[in-house]
Design a protein around this motif. Structure first.
Motif, PDB file in Angstrom:
ATOM      1  N   LYS A   1       0.846  -1.188   0.000  1.00 47.47           N
ATOM      2  CA  LYS A   1       0.000   0.000   0.000  1.00 47.47           C
ATOM      3  C   LYS A   1       0.880   1.236   0.000  1.00 47.47           C
ATOM      4  O   LYS A   1       1.747   1.401   0.861  1.00 47.47           O
ATOM      5  CB  LYS A   1      -0.929  -0.023   1.217  1.00 47.47           C
ATOM      6  CG  LYS A   1      -1.972  -1.148   1.152  1.00 47.47           C
ATOM      7  CD  LYS A   1      -2.842  -1.199   2.382  1.00 47.47           C
ATOM      8  CE  LYS A   1      -2.071  -1.772   3.570  1.00 47.47           C
ATOM      9  NZ  LYS A   1      -2.965  -1.979   4.747  1.00 47.47           N
ATOM     10  N   ILE A   2       0.638   2.115  -0.974  1.00 51.12           N
ATOM     11  CA  ILE A   2       1.488   3.281  -1.203  1.00 51.12           C
ATOM     12  C   ILE A   2       0.665   4.556  -1.097  1.00 51.12           C
ATOM     13  O   ILE A   2      -0.402   4.670  -1.709  1.00 51.12           O
ATOM     14  CB  ILE A   2       2.145   3.216  -2.600  1.00 51.12           C
ATOM     15  CG1 ILE A   2       2.933   1.904  -2.760  1.00 51.12           C
ATOM     16  CG2 ILE A   2       3.061   4.415  -2.829  1.00 51.12           C
ATOM     17  CD1 ILE A   2       3.471   1.692  -4.169  1.00 51.12           C
ATOM     18  N   ALA A   3       1.144   5.505  -0.302  1.00 51.63           N
ATOM     19  CA  ALA A   3       0.511   6.821  -0.204  1.00 51.63           C
ATOM     20  C   ALA A   3       1.396   7.844  -0.902  1.00 51.63           C
ATOM     21  O   ALA A   3       2.610   7.892  -0.667  1.00 51.63           O
ATOM     22  CB  ALA A   3       0.313   7.213   1.254  1.00 51.63           C
ATOM     23  N   LEU A   4       0.781   8.656  -1.744  1.00 52.08           N
ATOM     24  CA  LEU A   4       1.497   9.717  -2.464  1.00 52.08           C
ATOM     25  C   LEU A   4       1.032  11.070  -1.944  1.00 52.08           C
ATOM     26  O   LEU A   4      -0.164  11.334  -1.835  1.00 52.08           O
ATOM     27  CB  LEU A   4       1.218   9.636  -3.966  1.00 52.08           C
ATOM     28  CG  LEU A   4       1.385   8.285  -4.671  1.00 52.08           C
ATOM     29  CD1 LEU A   4       1.102   8.450  -6.163  1.00 52.08           C
ATOM     30  CD2 LEU A   4       2.784   7.723  -4.447  1.00 52.08           C
TER      31      LEU A   4
ATOM     32  N   ASP B   1       2.240   1.308   3.521  1.00 50.80           N
ATOM     33  CA  ASP B   1       3.541   0.691   3.770  1.00 50.80           C
ATOM     34  C   ASP B   1       4.672   1.547   3.214  1.00 50.80           C
ATOM     35  O   ASP B   1       5.795   1.511   3.710  1.00 50.80           O
ATOM     36  CB  ASP B   1       3.603  -0.686   3.102  1.00 50.80           C
ATOM     37  CG  ASP B   1       2.450  -1.581   3.496  1.00 50.80           C
ATOM     38  OD1 ASP B   1       2.263  -1.789   4.710  1.00 50.80           O
ATOM     39  OD2 ASP B   1       1.723  -2.044   2.584  1.00 50.80           O
ATOM     40  N   ILE B   2       4.344   2.299   2.175  1.00 49.29           N
ATOM     41  CA  ILE B   2       5.334   3.136   1.498  1.00 49.29           C
ATOM     42  C   ILE B   2       4.749   4.535   1.347  1.00 49.29           C
ATOM     43  O   ILE B   2       3.641   4.697   0.836  1.00 49.29           O
ATOM     44  CB  ILE B   2       5.689   2.561   0.111  1.00 49.29           C
ATOM     45  CG1 ILE B   2       6.217   1.127   0.228  1.00 49.29           C
ATOM     46  CG2 ILE B   2       6.720   3.447  -0.593  1.00 49.29           C
ATOM     47  CD1 ILE B   2       6.372   0.418  -1.107  1.00 49.29           C
ATOM     48  N   LEU B   3       5.493   5.530   1.808  1.00 47.26           N
ATOM     49  CA  LEU B   3       5.093   6.932   1.637  1.00 47.26           C
ATOM     50  C   LEU B   3       6.046   7.572   0.645  1.00 47.26           C
ATOM     51  O   LEU B   3       7.269   7.540   0.837  1.00 47.26           O
ATOM     52  CB  LEU B   3       5.155   7.672   2.979  1.00 47.26           C
ATOM     53  CG  LEU B   3       4.936   9.193   2.935  1.00 47.26           C
ATOM     54  CD1 LEU B   3       3.541   9.536   2.424  1.00 47.26           C
ATOM     55  CD2 LEU B   3       5.171   9.807   4.322  1.00 47.26           C
TER      56      LEU B   3
ATOM     57  N   SER C   1       9.351  -7.886  -0.248  1.00 48.31           N
ATOM     58  CA  SER C   1       8.696  -8.227   1.012  1.00 48.31           C
ATOM     59  C   SER C   1       8.852  -7.084   1.996  1.00 48.31           C
ATOM     60  O   SER C   1       9.893  -6.434   2.053  1.00 48.31           O
ATOM     61  CB  SER C   1       9.306  -9.501   1.613  1.00 48.31           C
ATOM     62  OG  SER C   1       8.813  -9.725   2.922  1.00 48.31           O
ATOM     63  N   LEU C   2       7.817  -6.841   2.778  1.00 46.24           N
ATOM     64  CA  LEU C   2       7.883  -5.843   3.839  1.00 46.24           C
ATOM     65  C   LEU C   2       8.560  -6.400   5.083  1.00 46.24           C
ATOM     66  O   LEU C   2       8.758  -5.681   6.066  1.00 46.24           O
ATOM     67  CB  LEU C   2       6.473  -5.364   4.184  1.00 46.24           C
ATOM     68  CG  LEU C   2       5.735  -4.649   3.041  1.00 46.24           C
ATOM     69  CD1 LEU C   2       4.286  -4.418   3.420  1.00 46.24           C
ATOM     70  CD2 LEU C   2       6.415  -3.339   2.694  1.00 46.24           C
ATOM     71  N   LEU C   3       8.955  -7.667   5.019  1.00 48.77           N
ATOM     72  CA  LEU C   3       9.628  -8.305   6.150  1.00 48.77           C
ATOM     73  C   LEU C   3      11.142  -8.304   5.992  1.00 48.77           C
ATOM     74  O   LEU C   3      11.851  -8.757   6.881  1.00 48.77           O
ATOM     75  CB  LEU C   3       9.125  -9.754   6.310  1.00 48.77           C
ATOM     76  CG  LEU C   3       7.625  -9.914   6.563  1.00 48.77           C
ATOM     77  CD1 LEU C   3       7.251 -11.390   6.630  1.00 48.77           C
ATOM     78  CD2 LEU C   3       7.206  -9.192   7.841  1.00 48.77           C
TER      79      LEU C   3
END
Length: 245
Positions: A116-119, A150-152, A203-205
């Motif tokens: 999930k990415i927020a811009l 998960d990613i900004l 992976s986010l891990l």
């Protein structure tokens, strides 16, 4: 999947054209612009019209928002000073800037993994907030939690970086600043944009799992600076792109 992200063109057409040439050669699956198409240079309409022609999803930056408070008249185009950059924008392109969103949320699923990415231009809270490489870690995690991301990915500071933060649950979150296409401030005169590649191998891990490639683009800085110097804009704008600060 390879996704291109860029920000802070600031009406620097020569830098923008050079970036687009490189971007086209990379053949990304999608592209997003995080705002500040205008300000500091004399080609806002050319930049906006190319963004619109390509149907690139675009956020509103603080300079794009500034257009809303500036009224253009034939007399204003004779004025000197920094606001001249905004008076150049056509009515149609002004309306386009006014309608741009301030946030975009994306989600990409590969197998059982979803990213999930927020811009945002500045931050998910304020269009003009700086999220720097050393911004308090807990504050950044708050922003990510609020955005359910998960990613900004942000712009605004004109200084590119990729920062990884480990949460208490052992998941790694990522913050990416794209730098600037048209007005870098990290001492490197070249324009900058980023390519994010995500697929089943990410992976986010794992700390170093996210693949981000910052592309630095050579363009004719001197010609771009001279365009500013031959306009009613302040000469300091030309000095800025010659120095990368």
């Amino acid at each position: 999947m390879k996704i291109a992200f860029f920000s802070d063109i600031h009406a620097n057409l020569l830098a923008f054209e050079a970036m687009l040439k490189d971007l086209d050669g990379q053949r990304p699956d999608a592209a997003y612009c995080l705002g500040d198409l205008v300000g500091y240079h004399i080609y806002p309409n050319e930049v906006i019209e190319e963004i619109r022609r390509r149907s690139i999803a675009t956020l509103k930056g603080n300079h794009d928002k500034k257009v809303e408070s500036i009224t253009t008249t034939p007399e204003s185009l004779k004025e000197k000073g920094s606001n001249y950059a905004y008076h150049l924008i056509t009515e149609d392109n002004r309306n386009y800037l006014k309608e741009l969103p301030t946030l975009i949320n994306l989600a990409f699923t590969f197998g059982e993994a979803t990213f999930k990415i927020a811009l945002a231009h500045g931050s998910t809270r304020r269009i003009d907030e700086y999220i720097l490489i050393d911004t308090d870690e807990n504050y950044v995690l708050e922003l990510l939690d609020e955005a359910d991301a998960d990613i900004l990915i942000v712009g605004h500071s004109h200084k590119p970086y990729h920062r990884t933060i480990e949460t208490k649950s052992g998941v790694f979150k990522h913050v990416i600043n794209l730098g600037s296409v048209g007005k870098p401030k990290d001492g490197d005169l070249r324009g900058c944009y980023a390519l994010l590649t995500i697929d089943n191998n990410n992976s986010l891990l794992r700390r170093n799992s996210i693949n981000i490639n910052f592309r630095r683009i050579v363009y004719d800085v001197e010609a771009s600076a001279k365009d500013i110097e031959e306009s009613p804009l302040p000469a300091e704008f030309a000095v800025a792109i010659r120095s990368g600060k």
